[in-house]
Design an enzyme around this catalytic site. Sequence first.
Site, PDB file in Angstrom:
ATOM      1  N   GLY A   7       7.220 -56.919  17.539  1.00 19.01           N
ATOM      2  CA  GLY A   7       6.364 -55.846  17.054  1.00 19.01           C
ATOM      3  C   GLY A   7       5.243 -56.405  16.212  1.00 19.01           C
ATOM      4  O   GLY A   7       4.759 -55.769  15.270  1.00 19.01           O
ATOM      5  N   HIS A 139       5.706 -38.468   5.510  1.00 18.97           N
ATOM      6  CA  HIS A 139       5.118 -39.694   6.051  1.00 18.97           C
ATOM      7  C   HIS A 139       3.802 -39.377   6.752  1.00 18.97           C
ATOM      8  O   HIS A 139       3.474 -38.211   6.983  1.00 18.97           O
ATOM      9  CB  HIS A 139       6.074 -40.366   7.040  1.00 18.97           C
ATOM     10  CG  HIS A 139       7.225 -41.064   6.381  1.00 18.97           C
ATOM     11  ND1 HIS A 139       8.376 -40.398   6.010  1.00 18.97           N
ATOM     12  CD2 HIS A 139       7.394 -42.364   6.021  1.00 18.97           C
ATOM     13  CE1 HIS A 139       9.218 -41.262   5.458  1.00 18.97           C
ATOM     14  NE2 HIS A 139       8.650 -42.457   5.455  1.00 18.97           N
ATOM     15  N   LYS A 143       3.825 -41.190  12.362  1.00 19.71           N
ATOM     16  CA  LYS A 143       5.222 -41.648  12.393  1.00 19.71           C
ATOM     17  C   LYS A 143       5.976 -40.929  13.496  1.00 19.71           C
ATOM     18  O   LYS A 143       5.981 -39.695  13.562  1.00 19.71           O
ATOM     19  CB  LYS A 143       5.892 -41.416  11.043  1.00 19.71           C
ATOM     20  CG  LYS A 143       7.314 -41.987  10.964  1.00 19.71           C
ATOM     21  CD  LYS A 143       7.849 -41.934   9.554  1.00 19.71           C
ATOM     22  CE  LYS A 143       9.307 -42.402   9.471  1.00 19.71           C
ATOM     23  NZ  LYS A 143       9.462 -43.811   9.935  1.00 19.71           N
TER      24      LYS A 143
END
Length: 247
Positions: A7, A139, A143
Amino acid sequence: MDIVLCGAWGRMGREMASEIARSKDARIVAAVDKRLPIMDCPCYENIGEVRESADVIVDFSHHGNTYALVDAAVSRGLPLVVATTGQNDEERAYIEDAAKHIPVFFCGNMSLGVALFVAMTARVARTFPYADVEIIETHHKGKADSPSGTALMIASAVKEAQGAHGRIVIGERDGARQKGDIGISSVRIGNVVGEHEVRINTGFQTITLKHEAHSRAIFAIGAMHAIRFIVGKKNGLYSVKNFLDET
């Protein structure tokens, strides 16, 4: 320490790469991302393509890569730091099973501050085992998982502290609140890095605890602690709690 970073081109992957670059005892020997990153090391689209020798694999990609990630770590006998969230029951079980063969660091939030926040919340919940508990997490709008892994971690800690007699209720309830319910509400807005608030109401008073993340750097710093902690450990499943218990 030689690190394989998965990632590598995501928000947290780039933050992690910066943290590794600032360290004096670690380097990235291979980067993995479906969008080939531009980095000063060999880069791959899939973890199975990596051939470089390494001391640990760190994952900041997506929980959908769980099986390939775990298979690669187990086949090479490498410690694994899982810094992704959103795993379903089957994926979590796969990670936990891998811990029989390799050391695995797996936690819903890599921040040491969050670990202390969860511990304080559990302490209050244990003192008031029949209080109503609500968790509100906020958030950024991008997200993907909801609720957050941190919110679920908090809810599990509260449930255990209160004697595991309640339900974890995500989102809107179907009818009135039941005794022992632990509610989780999620907000997705703007560029918020991460906020978690817990309200514990006894009927006569409310105790509110809150943690705010102002920078993603805290998660990368926590992951570096996890890397240094997990390398050299015996096979098993570890979390931030284990790290704090040893410091």
